[in-house]
Each structure stands twice: as C-alpha cells, then as structure tokens.
Design an enzyme around this catalytic site. Structure first.
Site, PDB file in Angstrom:
ATOM      1  N   TYR A 159       0.846  -1.206   0.000  1.00  0.00           N
ATOM      2  CA  TYR A 159       0.000   0.000   0.000  1.00  0.00           C
ATOM      3  C   TYR A 159       0.883   1.258   0.000  1.00  0.00           C
ATOM      4  O   TYR A 159       0.677   2.181  -0.791  1.00  0.00           O
ATOM      5  CB  TYR A 159      -0.915  -0.007   1.233  1.00  0.00           C
ATOM      6  N   LYS A 163       1.389   4.418  -2.742  1.00  0.00           N
ATOM      7  CA  LYS A 163       1.234   5.840  -2.413  1.00  0.00           C
ATOM      8  C   LYS A 163       2.536   6.598  -2.684  1.00  0.00           C
ATOM      9  O   LYS A 163       2.500   7.766  -3.097  1.00  0.00           O
ATOM     10  CB  LYS A 163       0.779   5.995  -0.960  1.00  0.00           C
TER      11      LYS A 163
END
Ligand code: NAD
Length: 261
Positions: A159, A163
């Site tokens: 994740y 980002k």
C-alpha cells in the site's frame, strides 16, 4: 459571499464515501460544479443527492478508476454537463487487504489489485486530465490522495509503495505541466477511522469505529486526534483553488504532526 471555487468544474473520484464525499460536498459549497465518480453508483448517487440538498450542483457517474474508458467518460461528463474541466481530484483508493499484513503476506493478486486501483487509477486520471487541460488551454489542477504511508516506512508495505508512486507521479505532473499552467499536488492523510477505509481493509464491520480504534489512531498523531475526511477536504479546497496559484508539486501531510515526529 463568493466561494473559493466559484465557476470551477471538478471531478472527484471515490466520491461515494469518506474523503471523496466530504470533498465533493465542500467543493460544491465553495461554488464548484462537481462530477462525483465512484465504482459504486448507488453511493455516488447518494453523494450527488446530498450536494443537491445543500443547494449545490453535482452529477453522479459510475467509474472504475482502473478502466481507461471509464476515466475518459468521467472527465467527458464534466465537459458535457458543465462546459469545461478545471479540477481533477484522483482520490479513490483501497487499503491493504488484511490490515497488518507484512510484505511477505501479500499475494501477487493483492499486489496487482493495490497497484491497479491506487497507482494505475491515479496514472489514468492524471494522464487524461493533462490531455484535456492541454486541449482546452488555460491550465488546470490535478490533486491526488497520497498517504503518510508513502512518506514513511510504516502503514503497509505494498500500500505504501503505491502511495509513494502516487507522490512521484504528482511531482512529475507538477514539473511537466507547469509550462502549460497545470498544477499538481497531493494530500497525504494519516489514519482516518471514520471513513469506510478501515472496514474495507477488514477492520470492523462497517458500522463505524469502536472507541479503542479511535483512541489508538489519535494517539499516533502528536496533536492527539484521528484525522477526518473533513480535515482532508479543507486541505483539498485550498490546493485546488486559485489561492494556491503558485503552489505545485507539494505533498501535504494531513496527519496531526505524525510525519514530523
Ligand atoms: N482512511 C485512512 O486511514 C487513509 C489514510 C491515508 C490515505 N487514505 C487514502 O484516502 C483516500 C480515500 O479513502 P477513504 O478513507 O475516504 O476511504 P473510503 O473507503 O471511505 O472511500 C474510498 C472510495 O473509493 C471508492 N473506490 C474504490 N475502488 C474504486 C475504483 N476502482 N474506482 C472508483 N472508485 C473506487 C470506494 O467505493 C469508496 O467510495 C484513498 O486514496 C486512501 O488510500 C486513507
């Protein structure tokens, strides 16, 4: 009284919940006409109805940010309904499939799904925004939702990598777009227990966070409070408005001081 976004036409993705819904509502309150896009048509229709109830203007569009045709259609919707496109807020995102999963706990399918929504989605939204802004002339604004998980080595390995990629795309669009009057920035939120995100990551049953989750989330931030979707919407309004006319390439933590710690 004039609004900060009077006359602007904006697209917000992930507008069916959390940061996207709060931003669609606040953008409209500040005078923007808003295309509310989400993979869930039902939820995004609710958002558009809330905007209308508050006296604003919005249309709901079902769009999967991973699908290029959907992304083009969602930007077309702004031009068809409002005559032009000024702001694209690439906000839709999904969490680590099992909260607390370490790198080695991710399957290839987990990796591809995270990259697909969080990075490919922002790539497609940014690419087609830039093409549209250049064709239209007069510049435009891209805002992306990154995360503190893309600024520090904690918060989900894959994740966080998606980002971190969003942050780099943001900077690149800022530099490449500057000669055309195109600005690009990102907001980087820290833990927000009140949105649908944590339930989407397997924490809780979707009925809202328990007291302990709220307390623990807030305790990670020096200011002591969990971040809210409304905190993000306020940062977003500034960055997409003309008040930020000379602000581009910024990754703005909305994190109660977490990254500064
Ligand atoms: N909640 C947090 O703790 C947190 C922290 C940092 C960053 N973020 C980021 O903030 C953004 C918004 O998250 P949120 O907390 O409001 O979550 P949320 O789950 O409440 O909202 C996300 C929305 O995105 C939509 N969506 C998911 N996949 C999509 C797709 N393929 N196409 C279109 N729409 C899609 C969902 O239907 C949902 O309405 C995300 O990018 C997330 O990564 C969240």
């Amino acid at each position: 009284m004039s609004g900060m976004l009077d006359g602007k036409s904006a697209v917000v993705t992930g507008a069916g919940s959390g940061v996207g819904r709060a931003s669609a509502l606040r953008f409209a309150e500040e005078g923007a006409r808003v295309v509310c896009a989400d993979i869930s048509l039902e939820r995004v229709e609710e958002t558009a109805a809330l905007v209308a109830k508050a006296g604003g203007t919005a249309v709901a569009v079902r769009a999967d940010v991973c699908a290029e045709d959907d992304v083009v259609a969602m930007l077309d919707a702004a031009v068809e309904n409002f005559g032009r496109l000024d702001i694209v807020f690439n906000n839709a995102g999904i969490p680590t499939p099992r909260l607390g999963a370490k790198l080695e706990d991710h399957s290839v399918e987990d990796f591809e799904r995270l990259i697909g929504v969080n990075l490919r989605g922002v790539f497609l939204g940014s690419k087609h925004a830039v093409l549209r802004f250049k064709a239209q002339g007069g510049g435009g604004v891209v805002l992306n939702t990154g995360s503190v998980a893309g600024l520090v080595g904690w918060g989900g390995s894959v994740y966080g990598a998606t980002k971190g990629g969003v942050h780099q795309l943001t900077r690149a669009v800022a530099v490449e777009g500057a000669p055309f009057g195109i600005r690009a920035n990102a907001i980087c939120p820290a833990g927000m227990p009140y949105t649908g995100f944590m339930a989407a990551g397997g924490l809780g049953d979707g009925s809202g966070p328990d007291e302990e989750t709220v307390r623990m989330t807030g305790a990670q931030h020096p200011l002591g409070n969990p971040i809210t979707a409304e905190d993000c919407a306020e940062a977003a309004i500034y960055l997409v408005s003309d008040r930020a006319a000379n602000v581009t390439g910024v990754l703005l933590p909305v994190d109660g001081g977490y990254v500064a710690k």
